[in-house]
Design a protein around this motif. Structure first.
Motif, short mmCIF file in Angstrom:
data_model
loop_
_atom_site.label_atom_id
_atom_site.label_comp_id
_atom_site.label_asym_id
_atom_site.label_seq_id
_atom_site.Cartn_x
_atom_site.Cartn_y
_atom_site.Cartn_z
N PRO A 11 18.39 -12.51 -113.45
CA PRO A 11 19.69 -13.09 -113.10
C PRO A 11 20.30 -13.77 -114.33
O PRO A 11 19.57 -14.31 -115.17
N GLY A 14 23.67 -11.14 -117.94
CA GLY A 14 24.93 -10.48 -118.30
C GLY A 14 25.09 -9.10 -117.70
O GLY A 14 25.94 -8.31 -118.11
N LYS A 15 24.29 -8.82 -116.67
CA LYS A 15 24.30 -7.48 -116.07
C LYS A 15 25.65 -7.12 -115.44
O LYS A 15 26.14 -6.01 -115.62
N THR A 17 28.54 -8.34 -116.20
CA THR A 17 29.52 -8.18 -117.29
C THR A 17 29.35 -6.80 -117.93
O THR A 17 30.33 -6.09 -118.17
N ASN A 114 21.03 -8.54 -125.12
CA ASN A 114 22.37 -9.08 -124.87
C ASN A 114 22.49 -10.53 -125.36
O ASN A 114 21.51 -11.18 -125.68
N MET A 115 23.73 -11.00 -125.40
CA MET A 115 24.07 -12.37 -125.85
C MET A 115 23.76 -12.55 -127.33
O MET A 115 23.49 -13.67 -127.77
N ASP A 117 25.78 -12.49 -129.67
CA ASP A 117 26.80 -13.35 -130.27
C ASP A 117 26.34 -14.81 -130.26
O ASP A 117 26.55 -15.55 -131.23
N THR A 142 23.56 -6.18 -128.18
CA THR A 142 24.84 -6.16 -127.47
C THR A 142 25.42 -7.55 -127.27
O THR A 142 24.70 -8.55 -127.31
C1 BGO Z 1 30.05 -17.04 -117.00
N1 BGO Z 1 27.63 -13.17 -124.63
C2 BGO Z 1 28.03 -14.36 -124.08
N2 BGO Z 1 28.34 -15.34 -124.92
N3 BGO Z 1 28.13 -14.54 -122.75
C3 BGO Z 1 27.80 -13.51 -121.96
C4 BGO Z 1 27.39 -12.25 -122.44
C5 BGO Z 1 27.29 -12.08 -123.86
O1 BGO Z 1 26.89 -11.05 -124.39
N4 BGO Z 1 27.16 -11.44 -121.38
C6 BGO Z 1 27.43 -12.15 -120.28
N5 BGO Z 1 27.82 -13.40 -120.62
P1 BGO Z 1 26.76 -12.18 -115.61
P2 BGO Z 1 24.32 -11.42 -114.24
C7 BGO Z 1 30.53 -18.38 -117.44
O2 BGO Z 1 30.34 -16.55 -115.96
O3 BGO Z 1 27.30 -10.88 -116.06
C8 BGO Z 1 28.15 -14.52 -119.71
O4 BGO Z 1 23.86 -12.51 -113.34
C9 BGO Z 1 31.37 -19.09 -116.67
N6 BGO Z 1 31.78 -18.56 -115.45
O5 BGO Z 1 30.41 -14.26 -119.00
O6 BGO Z 1 27.42 -12.82 -114.42
C10 BGO Z 1 29.08 -14.14 -118.60
O7 BGO Z 1 25.16 -10.41 -113.54
C11 BGO Z 1 31.78 -20.33 -117.13
O8 BGO Z 1 29.24 -16.39 -117.87
O9 BGO Z 1 25.19 -12.14 -115.39
C12 BGO Z 1 28.69 -15.14 -117.55
O10 BGO Z 1 23.20 -10.82 -115.00
C13 BGO Z 1 31.36 -20.82 -118.34
O11 BGO Z 1 26.92 -14.91 -119.09
C14 BGO Z 1 27.19 -15.32 -117.75
C15 BGO Z 1 30.50 -20.09 -119.09
O12 BGO Z 1 26.80 -13.15 -116.86
C16 BGO Z 1 26.34 -14.48 -116.81
C17 BGO Z 1 30.09 -18.85 -118.65
C18 BGO Z 1 32.67 -19.27 -114.59
#
Ligand code: BGO
Length: 271
Positions: A11, A14-15, A17, A114-115, A117, A142
């Motif tokens: 969880p 970033g899946k 996204t 991922n992440m 950055d 990524t």
């Molecule tokens: C919020 N880089 C960064 N910096 N952030 C990332 C990346 C990346 O490569 N990939 C995903 N995120 P999900 P699951 C959020 O929602 O895809 C962030 O559970 C926020 N939201 O934007 O949901 C993504 O499906 C308020 O962040 O993950 C998200 O796997 C403030 O990681 C979070 C900060 O990604 C989880 C972040 C209201």
């Protein structure tokens, strides 16, 4: 060639996204059969012959939660040609626990680190080539948030699916456990032959009831396997499931020590 990619990860790795970036608006959302766990699937927006199935976020492939059961059943269904394991690079140690289990399944795996950055922003460094060598699968860096590296992940997954080979990981359990697994593979023979053999052997070593019931092994074989488990448990003075879990964490810890370099700035602020 049409290919099926399973997207798996913890969880918050970033899946969602990444799935949104890969499929755009072409998503089918429903439920997995029999459970109220959301199922999302869609074609890759650059090539409709590539289908991506987003699996529920899980920390492990134990059969304790509906999400874990859905993820595990799908990965063992024979449907995915390749697993893309999304790993949060800022939480490598925790995320690799699932990775070590996915690797044991024997399905081709590509890791999307991922992440990246955030890793760069923090001034940390990951030896990606070293990590890839130890885990035995390709790794693509990524940032799903910025859409960075996502197309490369799918290209790597297509290649891995075409090659069809299991990860060539260097990670191994202790000699006693590996010897036990080899003997279990011998004992269970045809019943667990194929790509999932190592996975089944680990589960039989642990004595996981779900797997014992599913494989329906004869009583004589089950008692030989129990004797193997008892011998290792007595020698280690621990139960089989904990032995496997602890050895996974020992391996992960060694991998992270070798491949992750925290920025001196971060180290001083956490002391
Ligand atoms: C919020 N880089 C960064 N910096 N952030 C990332 C990346 C990346 O490569 N990939 C995903 N995120 P999900 P699951 C959020 O929602 O895809 C962030 O559970 C926020 N939201 O934007 O949901 C993504 O499906 C308020 O962040 O993950 C998200 O796997 C403030 O990681 C979070 C900060 O990604 C989880 C972040 C209201």
């Amino acid at each position: 060639m049409a290919i099926n990619i399973a997207l798996a990860g913890n969880p918050n790795c970033g899946k969602t996204t990444m799935f949104n970036d890969l499929t755009g608006a072409n998503q089918y959302v429903g439920n997995w059969p029999g459970v109220t766990v959301e199922k999302k699937e869609g074609p890759w927006r650059h090539d409709r012959s590539v289908t991506i199935t987003d699996l529920p976020g899980v920390y492990s492939l134990s059969p304790y939660t509906p999400e874990e059961i859905v993820t595990r059943d799908y990965l063992m269904s024979g449907k995915p040609d390749v697993v893309v394991n999304l790993v949060d690079a800022t939480n490598l140690e925790r995320n690799l626990y699932l990775t070590t289990q996915i690797i044991d399944l024997g399905i081709p795996v590509v890791i999307a680190l991922n992440m990246m950055d955030l890793v760069e922003k923090n001034g940390d460094a990951i030896d990606v080539a070293g990590l890839s060598k130890r885990l035995g699968c390709p790794i693509v860096e990524t940032s799903a948030l910025k859409g960075r590296g996502t197309a490369e992940v799918i290209e790597a997954a297509k290649k891995a699916a075409a090659a069809g080979v299991a990860p060539a990981t260097t990670l191994r359990f202790s000699a006693a456990v590996e010897e036990g697994l080899a003997r279990i593979i011998d004992i269970a023979g045809e019943r667990i032959a194929g790509r999932y053999a190592r996975w089944y052997a680990v589960k039989l070593f642990e004595g996981e009831q779900l797997t014992v019931d599913k494989l329906d092994l004869p009583a004589a074989e089950l008692s030989q396997i129990a004797a193997i488990r008892d011998a290792v448990e007595n020698a280690e003075d621990d139960d089989a499931e904990s032995i496997i879990t602890n050895e996974r964490y020992d391996n992960i810890s060694a991998v992270c020590d070798a491949c992750v370099k925290k920025s001196p700035k971060a180290e001083t602020t956490t002391q």
